[in-house]
Scaffold this active site. Sequence first.
Site, PDB file in Angstrom:
ATOM      1  N   GLU A   1      51.005  38.897  54.675  1.00 52.40           N
ATOM      2  CA  GLU A   1      51.671  37.601  54.872  1.00 52.40           C
ATOM      3  C   GLU A   1      51.349  36.620  53.748  1.00 52.40           C
ATOM      4  OE1 GLU A   1      50.863  36.229  58.859  1.00 52.40           O
ATOM      5  OE2 GLU A   1      52.398  37.526  59.685  1.00 52.40           O
TER       6      GLU A   1
ATOM      7  N   GLU B   1      54.766  44.524  61.215  1.00 51.13           N
ATOM      8  CA  GLU B   1      54.262  43.932  62.458  1.00 51.13           C
ATOM      9  C   GLU B   1      55.417  43.432  63.308  1.00 51.13           C
ATOM     10  OE1 GLU B   1      51.369  40.779  62.023  1.00 51.13           O
ATOM     11  OE2 GLU B   1      50.377  41.813  60.363  1.00 51.13           O
TER      12      GLU B   1
HETATM   13  C1  BGP Z   1      50.106  37.931  61.844  1.00 46.94           C
HETATM   14  C2  BGP Z   1      48.900  38.566  61.222  1.00 46.94           C
HETATM   15  C3  BGP Z   1      48.154  39.500  62.093  1.00 46.94           C
HETATM   16  C4  BGP Z   1      48.260  39.228  63.554  1.00 46.94           C
HETATM   17  C5  BGP Z   1      49.549  38.667  64.053  1.00 46.94           C
HETATM   18  C6  BGP Z   1      49.530  38.089  65.440  1.00 46.94           C
HETATM   19  O1  BGP Z   1      50.250  36.655  61.335  1.00 46.94           O
HETATM   20  O2  BGP Z   1      49.250  39.265  60.057  1.00 46.94           O
HETATM   21  O3  BGP Z   1      46.876  39.654  61.584  1.00 46.94           O
HETATM   22  O4  BGP Z   1      47.132  38.955  64.216  1.00 46.94           O
HETATM   23  O5  BGP Z   1      50.053  37.686  63.202  1.00 46.94           O
HETATM   24  O6  BGP Z   1      48.928  36.820  65.428  1.00 46.94           O
HETATM   25  P1  BGP Z   1      47.811  36.417  66.446  1.00 46.94           P
HETATM   26  O7  BGP Z   1      46.743  37.433  66.324  1.00 46.94           O
HETATM   27  O8  BGP Z   1      47.358  35.064  66.059  1.00 46.94           O
HETATM   28  O9  BGP Z   1      48.462  36.446  67.792  1.00 46.94           O
END
Ligand code: BGP
Length: 497
Positions: free
Chosen positions: A194, A393
């Site tokens: 990201e 993701e």
């Molecule tokens: C993205 C990241 C991840 C992940 C996901 C969910 O921004 O790349 O590392 O964790 O989001 O976010 P969160 O864990 O805050 O729910």
Amino acid sequence: MAENSESAFPEGFLWGGATAANQIEGAYNEGGRGLATSDFARWVPKEQRISGKATSWATYEMLDDMMAHPENYNFPKRRGIDFYHRYEEQLEALAGMGFTVFRTSISWSRIFPNGDDAEPNEEGLAFYDKVFDKCLELGMQPMVTLCHFDTPLHLATEYQGFLSRHTVDSFVRYAETVFTRYKDKVKYWLTFNEINSSLGNPYTCSGLVLHDDGTPNPYKEQWQAKYQCAHNQFVASALAVKKCHEIIPDAKIGNMTCRLENYAETSKPEDELQVLFEDHFNWFYSDVQAKGEYPYYMNRFFNDYGIKIQMEPGDEEILKEGTVDFLSISYYMTYIMRYKGSPVPKPNGSLVTDIKNQYLEVSEWGWPIDPIGFRITLNHIYDRYHLPIFIAENGLGAVDKVEADGTINDDYRIAYLQKHVEQLGEAIKDGVDVFGYAWWGPIDLISSGTSEMTKRYGFVYVDQDDFGNGTLALSKKKSYDYYKKVIASNGADLSID
Ligand code: BGP
């Protein structure tokens, strides 16, 4: 979609899940590992979280206090889910769903404890040998992110992370080291997770530590530093792409952006103009990484706000020569835009828009759920770049309830998965070239933004709470068998029993 209908997904499509070292490994001070920025992501009660702000950022003043008084803090990412010791059992649980790809990251400070040491740490290198061997033995291609929100602390505090070219040089050396070591095992790589979140979360994404300026969010307006970090990360990424091609000619290396698809709040042209501004701020990152040059539209913003990107001789050529082989994205939600009177991007790094989309449900964390937006955004990306896309993701964070008999009936997760895979299939039928889908957090892990365990994404449940209590025993949620069926049918059977 009816059972046994023909699959929209090409043969060999990669199905699996995604994780990150700082959210699963734990063992933060074992095996010669040095500290990373993520080791200072703390758990705080929900009501004490600064509105819209992640708990994973830090200033010099906050770091000083956390180092002087660690007993006052709960740092869940230091524990992760103990993947460092339990990777075999945990990978086996994932492979049980038929995964053909497993995305994780390498902890840079496990390989170079300070980020810039003279020699790599053999114990750290040996750990990933075991992890990748296990993945391959289980039929899963490892896809490896070089830096997923965990810059070595030394580079962050001494050099302000990617604000310094010293960090660029250190990153390239680290990349070269791991490409050389794992060249026979890892054929899919990503540079920065990201990368576009460096604007909202510069500490997390770029290792940029700043001084507290007395406001609740001292990062609010630091455009000069943030865009300089972005430039240095573009150069670091491009150099890593070049090295990867030299060292592993049969590998593919991509970028990774958090895809932010925006809708205008009304049909007022001004709202649509705001969508354009926001789009530019987001496309900027993939435009540089995929096209190898700065896009025209940033000039005006840089001029208007007095931002001067310092380029070193040769940078433009490096960007041109280091374009990515494919694009990867995280996709969680869409946003509503209302005209703000200027092209200034959202300052606080919050993923959650304050304007509600009346047509969409939201998750328990307020994230709008928009499967059709997934299809729309994939078409937009492909139309812009005509490069293969990997879904790095996508997923739903929720509070899961363990019933008295031990079952976890996460029908909400099944519904989310079904709708998103269905729309992914539609995008592929539209002609978008997508070669894989990785669900975020297929095994419960520590949240990135809020450092909590309570926000669970997994098909595999991990018995651990926000404070590290629990046996770490694994159990299958109801969604486990559903995803297994989806994978076995190559996305053709999305029926819910
Ligand atoms: C993205 C990241 C991840 C992940 C996901 C969910 O921004 O790349 O590392 O964790 O989001 O976010 P969160 O864990 O805050 O729910």
